[in-house]
Design a protein around this motif. Structure first.
Motif, PDB file in Angstrom:
ATOM      1  N   LEU A  96     -14.286   3.630  11.412  1.00 35.44           N
ATOM      2  CA  LEU A  96     -13.519   4.389  12.462  1.00 35.44           C
ATOM      3  C   LEU A  96     -13.166   5.666  12.147  1.00 35.44           C
ATOM      4  CD1 LEU A  96     -11.641   1.679  14.520  1.00 35.44           C
ATOM      5  CD2 LEU A  96     -13.913   2.387  15.035  1.00 35.44           C
ATOM      6  N   GLY A  97     -13.690   6.234  10.945  1.00 30.53           N
ATOM      7  CA  GLY A  97     -12.871   7.500  10.448  1.00 30.53           C
ATOM      8  C   GLY A  97     -11.849   7.462   9.933  1.00 30.53           C
ATOM      9  N   ASP A  98     -10.885   6.455   9.434  1.00 28.54           N
ATOM     10  CA  ASP A  98      -9.742   6.342   8.998  1.00 28.54           C
ATOM     11  C   ASP A  98      -9.876   6.175   7.397  1.00 28.54           C
ATOM     12  OD1 ASP A  98     -10.829   3.618   9.532  1.00 28.54           O
ATOM     13  OD2 ASP A  98      -8.498   2.980   8.941  1.00 28.54           O
ATOM     14  N   VAL A  99      -8.811   6.619   6.671  1.00 27.48           N
ATOM     15  CA  VAL A  99      -8.744   6.430   5.492  1.00 27.48           C
ATOM     16  C   VAL A  99      -8.464   5.211   4.842  1.00 27.48           C
ATOM     17  CG1 VAL A  99      -7.920   8.907   4.995  1.00 27.48           C
ATOM     18  CG2 VAL A  99      -6.198   6.869   5.172  1.00 27.48           C
ATOM     19  N   ALA A 100      -8.861   4.671   3.551  1.00 28.40           N
ATOM     20  CA  ALA A 100      -8.512   3.381   3.130  1.00 28.40           C
ATOM     21  C   ALA A 100      -6.844   3.298   2.741  1.00 28.40           C
ATOM     22  CB  ALA A 100      -9.032   3.305   1.695  1.00 28.40           C
ATOM     23  N   LYS A 101      -6.527   2.120   3.241  1.00 31.20           N
ATOM     24  CA  LYS A 101      -4.822   1.759   3.169  1.00 31.20           C
ATOM     25  C   LYS A 101      -4.689   0.694   2.174  1.00 31.20           C
ATOM     26  CE  LYS A 101      -5.654   2.111   7.422  1.00 31.20           C
ATOM     27  NZ  LYS A 101      -6.654   2.914   7.607  1.00 31.20           N
ATOM     28  N   VAL A 102      -3.647   0.540   2.056  1.00 26.56           N
ATOM     29  CA  VAL A 102      -3.078  -0.759   0.851  1.00 26.56           C
ATOM     30  C   VAL A 102      -2.445  -1.876   1.992  1.00 26.56           C
ATOM     31  CG1 VAL A 102      -2.862   1.025  -0.693  1.00 26.56           C
ATOM     32  CG2 VAL A 102      -1.043   0.259   0.246  1.00 26.56           C
ATOM     33  N   ASP A 103      -2.554  -3.070   1.264  1.00 29.48           N
ATOM     34  CA  ASP A 103      -1.541  -4.010   1.523  1.00 29.48           C
ATOM     35  C   ASP A 103      -1.072  -4.826   0.467  1.00 29.48           C
ATOM     36  OD1 ASP A 103      -3.462  -6.679   1.142  1.00 29.48           O
ATOM     37  OD2 ASP A 103      -4.716  -5.180   1.608  1.00 29.48           O
ATOM     38  N   CYS A 104      -0.369  -5.715   0.585  1.00 25.87           N
ATOM     39  CA  CYS A 104       0.370  -6.525  -0.610  1.00 25.87           C
ATOM     40  C   CYS A 104      -0.833  -6.841  -1.773  1.00 25.87           C
ATOM     41  CB  CYS A 104       0.988  -7.689   0.064  1.00 25.87           C
ATOM     42  SG  CYS A 104       2.236  -7.562   1.272  1.00 25.87           S
ATOM     43  N   GLY A 105      -1.586  -7.282  -1.440  1.00 25.05           N
ATOM     44  CA  GLY A 105      -3.003  -7.538  -2.439  1.00 25.05           C
ATOM     45  C   GLY A 105      -3.504  -6.585  -3.233  1.00 25.05           C
ATOM     46  N   THR A 106      -3.111  -5.246  -2.584  1.00 24.40           N
ATOM     47  CA  THR A 106      -3.810  -4.139  -3.438  1.00 24.40           C
ATOM     48  C   THR A 106      -2.872  -4.002  -4.792  1.00 24.40           C
ATOM     49  OG1 THR A 106      -3.947  -2.982  -1.364  1.00 24.40           O
ATOM     50  CG2 THR A 106      -4.028  -1.652  -3.448  1.00 24.40           C
ATOM     51  N   CYS A 107      -1.683  -4.173  -4.829  1.00 27.71           N
ATOM     52  CA  CYS A 107      -0.960  -4.180  -6.117  1.00 27.71           C
ATOM     53  C   CYS A 107      -0.849  -5.645  -6.911  1.00 27.71           C
ATOM     54  CB  CYS A 107       0.446  -3.711  -5.890  1.00 27.71           C
ATOM     55  SG  CYS A 107       0.565  -2.055  -5.576  1.00 27.71           S
ATOM     56  N   HIS A 108      -0.663  -6.546  -6.052  1.00 27.88           N
ATOM     57  CA  HIS A 108      -0.331  -8.015  -6.408  1.00 27.88           C
ATOM     58  C   HIS A 108      -1.786  -8.690  -6.947  1.00 27.88           C
ATOM     59  CE1 HIS A 108       3.739  -8.591  -5.812  1.00 27.88           C
ATOM     60  NE2 HIS A 108       3.807  -7.470  -5.088  1.00 27.88           N
TER      61      HIS A 108
END
Length: 382
Positions: free
Chosen positions: A311-323
């Motif tokens: 949809l043309g949006d940037v990649a984003k983070v959630d809890c699992g990104t760091c953990h």
């Protein structure tokens, strides 16, 4: 060759058994992501015995190469000048000593782009001061974000974060999310969700739609009303209820824990019966929301089209990104130790900005873990 209908029953059963075994083997190899039977789940009881306050962990998760702390680089000898004096166009880290700056630049290369090296952000055919690569512009904002988190976020404690906390040696963090494209045409599918997610999902992250992330980790929707009917009789919208459940399952998967890590299962909504980790998670949700809204979304125009989602949006983070499946990222290693330049300006003062990560206070309730008994009925969690 004997016709199939004239073969003995035992022969037919053997053929069907062989076909079933072959199909089962293909399913096991190609479809699901199994927990290996030789890698049993470990259960640790850290609350009062008999109330099922357990944390489940796995050696396979702890030994995942992405969860191993990288070797640190020895600090460089001081040069007596600041980075702003030694180099041109240093917009974020100019307050560091030049030796600190060099040390941090080399470390960032290993954390984010070990294969590409300096060329990931700098054009090797131009001056390192040039701003002709989008990755350099993104890196500036990322460094500001890391300093902001280390200076302001109440979620991370004293361990701090670095680029490696999310990136794990890759230009794009292994765990990220984009907004989901609506299926066409709309269909029913499992629990009312449209395919193809219910046919292609192999993990919990794939199985659930992204509405929960968009609502609670991007938009500022409150996570409340998790009971279908409140004490007053008010009925919660089932779509909101489902999205809250999905978010909680994603958090559980991202941290590698079960619900009792934060909640008491007999009273999920009651803060007074929750564990102290629920407050930590409360701050974590707001920190994640701040990263997505105040930084990543704001960098949209810096990214080329091939780095954006459907949809043309940037990649984003959630809890699992760091953990990445651990209750504490990288086992709780003090990642920012030795990188004081990532903790804010050299004066040690906190970075201030109009929108802090924590703009509200958590529910004021006395939450404490029971003291250990002489008989050793309590075990420490992760």
């Amino acid at each position: 060759m004997t016709p199939l209908e004239k073969r003995p029953r035992s022969s037919l059963l053997g053929i069907f058994a062989l076909a079933a075994a072959f199909a089962t083997l293909l399913f096991v190899l190609l479809v699901p992501t199994w927990d290996a039977p030789w890698d049993p789940i470990e259960s640790r009881e850290w609350g009062w015995r008999g109330i099922a306050m357990n944390t489940f962990t796995s050696e396979r998760t702890r030994s995942d190469p992405l969860n191993l702390v990288p070797a640190s680089i020895e600090p460089f000898e001081a040069r007596g000048v600041s980075a702003g004096e030694a180099y041109e166009n240093v917009q974020v880290l100019g307050d560091l000593h030049a030796a600190q700056f060099d040390h941090l630049m080399l470390s960032i290369t290993e954390w984010v782009a070990p294969e590409e090296g300096c060329a990931y952000c700098h054009n090797p055919d131009a001056s390192f001061a040039a701003d002709d690569m989008y990755t350099k512009k993104v890196a500036r904002r990322m460094l500001t974000m890391v300093r902001d988190i280390n200076a302001n976020s109440k979620h991370i404690g004293d361990v701090g974060v670095t680029c490696y906390t999310c990136h794990r040696g890759q230009g794009v963090p292994p765990r990220h999310w984009f907004k989901a494209v609506a299926a066409k045409p709309p269909m029913g599918g499992i629990v009312g969700k449209p395919p193809p997610w219910n046919r292609t999902a192999k993990t919990m992250r794939d199985f659930f739609p992204r509405a929960a992330f968009e609502n609670y980790l991007l938009d500022d929707q409150q996570i409340m009303g998790a009971q279908a009917r409140s004490v007053s009789g008010e009925v919660t919208d089932l779509a909101d209820l489902e999205n809250i459940y999905i978010l909680m399952m994603q958090m559980s998967d991202g941290l590698g824990v079960n619900c009792n890590f934060c909640h008491n299962s007999r009273a999920f909504a009651d803060w007074s019966q929750s564990t102290p980790k629920r407050i930590t998670a409360w701050y974590g949700i707001r920190m994640t929301r701040g990263i997505n809204r105040d930084y990543l979304v704001q960098m949209h125009d810096l990214f080329p089209a091939d780095r954006l989602g459907p949809l043309g949006d940037v990649a984003k983070v959630d809890c699992g990104t760091c953990h990445n499946g651990m209750s504490r990222p990288l086992g709780g290693a003090p990642m920012a130790r030795g990188y004081e330049g990532l903790r804010g300006p050299g004066s040690g003062s906190a970075i201030t900005r109009e929108t802090a990560f924590e703009t509200r206070q958590p529910y004021e309730a006395e939450i404490s873990e029971p003291a250990p008994t002489p008989a050793g009925l309590q075990q420490d969690g992760e």
